[in-house]
Design a protein around this motif. Structure first.
Motif, short mmCIF file in Angstrom:
data_model
loop_
_atom_site.label_atom_id
_atom_site.label_comp_id
_atom_site.label_asym_id
_atom_site.label_seq_id
_atom_site.Cartn_x
_atom_site.Cartn_y
_atom_site.Cartn_z
N ILE A 4 19.74 88.45 -57.53
CA ILE A 4 18.22 88.28 -57.67
C ILE A 4 17.65 88.47 -56.29
O ILE A 4 16.51 89.72 -56.56
CB ILE A 4 17.53 87.48 -58.64
N THR A 5 17.95 87.82 -55.87
CA THR A 5 17.32 87.69 -54.63
C THR A 5 17.19 88.94 -53.92
O THR A 5 16.26 90.12 -53.17
CB THR A 5 17.14 86.38 -53.71
N GLY A 6 18.54 89.54 -53.75
CA GLY A 6 18.88 91.27 -53.43
C GLY A 6 18.20 91.97 -53.53
O GLY A 6 17.77 93.05 -53.59
N LEU A 28 15.09 92.02 -55.71
CA LEU A 28 14.09 91.45 -55.57
C LEU A 28 13.63 92.87 -53.92
O LEU A 28 12.55 92.61 -53.83
CB LEU A 28 13.24 90.78 -55.50
N ARG A 29 14.42 92.42 -53.13
CA ARG A 29 13.98 92.75 -51.90
C ARG A 29 14.59 94.26 -51.80
O ARG A 29 14.84 94.91 -50.62
CB ARG A 29 14.94 92.19 -50.41
N LYS A 63 21.46 83.15 -57.87
CA LYS A 63 20.02 83.09 -56.67
C LYS A 63 19.97 84.82 -55.80
O LYS A 63 18.76 85.45 -55.91
CB LYS A 63 20.35 81.77 -56.07
N PRO A 64 21.66 85.00 -55.14
CA PRO A 64 21.58 86.26 -54.09
C PRO A 64 21.46 87.02 -55.09
O PRO A 64 20.99 88.54 -54.38
CB PRO A 64 22.43 85.70 -53.41
#
Length: 100
Positions: free
Chosen positions: A45-47, A49-50, A42-43
């Motif tokens: 992928i989220t990172g 995307l950010r 999760k982090p």
């Protein structure tokens, strides 16, 4: 009934303290969702995307995820401990491969 639902939802947040059994169960479910790899996937992928670099994502994981959090129920805590062990090992191997 609405107050109970709102209370349970509020208590279920990872950074909140649950008082009701329902809040504790939902909190633990949030902590162990996604299985063993979730704390890493999760982090990352989220990172991504950010717009975070891999080094920034690793730093975020080290500062905000590793050795953080706990579950109320012993069965859930055991699962969470295994997630944490996997995450720590994964980050160590990743950093070793990147020579960070």
């Amino acid at each position: 009934m609405i107050n109970k639902i709102i209370t349970t939802a509020w208590e279920s947040q990872k950074d909140r303290s649950a008082q009701t059994l329902e809040g504790k169960i939902l909190h633990d479910a949030h902590m162990i969702e996604g299985g063993r790899t979730y704390l890493i996937v999760k982090p990352l992928i989220t990172g991504s995307l950010r717009g975070q670099t891999l080094n920034q994502a690793i730093k975020y994981i080290e500062e905000n995820i590793l050795e953080k959090g706990c579950c109320y129920l012993p069965e859930a805590q055991e699962i969470y401990n295994k997630q944490q062990e996997f995450a720590e090992s994964f980050i160590k191997e990743l950093k070793d491969g990147l020579s960070i």
